[in-house]
Scaffold this active site. Sequence first.
Site, PDB file in Angstrom:
ATOM      1  N   SER A  48       0.858  -1.264   0.127  1.00 58.25           N
ATOM      2  CA  SER A  48       0.013   0.148  -0.076  1.00 58.25           C
ATOM      3  C   SER A  48       0.680   1.381   0.020  1.00 58.25           C
ATOM      4  O   SER A  48       2.317   1.199   0.156  1.00 58.25           O
ATOM      5  CB  SER A  48      -0.652  -0.043   1.341  1.00 58.25           C
ATOM      6  OG  SER A  48       0.145   0.046   2.448  1.00 58.25           O
ATOM      7  N   ASP A  80      -0.590  -1.794  -4.007  1.00 56.81           N
ATOM      8  CA  ASP A  80      -1.925  -1.814  -3.357  1.00 56.81           C
ATOM      9  C   ASP A  80      -2.482  -0.436  -2.821  1.00 56.81           C
ATOM     10  O   ASP A  80      -1.701   0.575  -2.945  1.00 56.81           O
ATOM     11  CB  ASP A  80      -1.702  -2.769  -2.130  1.00 56.81           C
ATOM     12  CG  ASP A  80      -2.895  -3.471  -1.668  1.00 56.81           C
ATOM     13  OD1 ASP A  80      -3.916  -3.266  -2.621  1.00 56.81           O
ATOM     14  OD2 ASP A  80      -2.920  -4.126  -0.607  1.00 56.81           O
ATOM     15  N   ASP A 102      -7.464   3.168  -6.120  1.00 51.35           N
ATOM     16  CA  ASP A 102      -8.585   3.087  -4.991  1.00 51.35           C
ATOM     17  C   ASP A 102      -9.138   4.702  -4.708  1.00 51.35           C
ATOM     18  O   ASP A 102      -8.904   5.237  -3.800  1.00 51.35           O
ATOM     19  CB  ASP A 102      -8.118   2.442  -3.600  1.00 51.35           C
ATOM     20  CG  ASP A 102      -9.236   2.480  -2.714  1.00 51.35           C
ATOM     21  OD1 ASP A 102     -10.490   2.943  -3.195  1.00 51.35           O
ATOM     22  OD2 ASP A 102      -9.112   1.941  -1.493  1.00 51.35           O
ATOM     23  N   GLY A 217      -9.169 -10.510   2.688  1.00 50.23           N
ATOM     24  CA  GLY A 217      -9.524 -12.028   2.825  1.00 50.23           C
ATOM     25  C   GLY A 217      -9.150 -12.738   4.275  1.00 50.23           C
ATOM     26  O   GLY A 217      -9.766 -13.505   4.475  1.00 50.23           O
TER      27      GLY A 217
HETATM   28 ZN   LIG Z   1      -7.371  -4.017   0.111  1.00 48.58          ZN
END
Ligand SMILES: [Zn+2]
Length: 295
Positions: A48, A80, A102, A217
Amino acid sequence: MKSLRNLLQEAQQNKRAIGHFNISDLVLVKAVFSAARDLNVPVLVGLSEGEREFVGTRQIAAFIRALRDEFDYPIYLNADHTHSLAKGVETAKAGFDSIVFDLSALPFEENIRQTKQAVEALKSINPAMLVEGEIGDIGSGSEIHDKAPDLAKGLSSPEEAKHFVESTGVDILAPAVGNMHGMLKSMVAGETKKHLQIDRIAAIKQATGVFLTLHGGSGTEDADFVRAIPAGINIIHINTELRVAWRRGVEEGLAKNPDEVVPYKILPPAVDRVKEVVASRLRLFNGEQHFAHAK
Ligand SMILES: [Zn+2]
């Protein structure tokens, strides 16, 4: 080396998903790479914005490229959760294979407008880079949460997924299908599990036809992963479970060697604990039956 796009196509045909594991230090890199090699399956590692800031964007790209080249191994690198085009451009220039762009926190139409711009800009730098867009709300932060967020309001519909994919040109979509970032304390303790909406995954796949990523997840029921893959999930992100294992392993290494100061003598239990988690997830995502005889 196969492109990430070809790898995903092949995995989809074989009803397998690519495991995506977040890395932010050498312990995590070693554990993920070693688990994947033992099972001889491809793997995606991701960082990230915060993780890249800690490790160095160009530095980690060089490191992963060195592993890929020296071992001729299908390990791929993902940027990410990236929230601005400027940060995305850094990763495109550094040679990342894919990016999670994102803007899911913005109003839907604004997310579409800016994601479309990002797809064009990033592909003009690296045409092979796969761009993933995000819709819906699955919470932020791969951390331990006290309280369960209300996921119901942020779920993705097949209609909005189709509109988003067609309007932006993303290669991969991350929908909200019952998944969430981070884990609850009860999940870390193994008392509760996350559950996925398999029918919603299948409907979104049908409506969009693109690769789908499952974020957050960690802590998901194993059987739900197994059903999510033939329903259309191609990439599965695991981060918090690794962070929990990392911390336990570091604590174990320190407790075992109270007077030790040599990092490579303290840290092996951390590598082992993370590796166990990665291996169990990779076996699940790649079809447990294939590994009946593997270590
Ligand atoms: Zn994520």
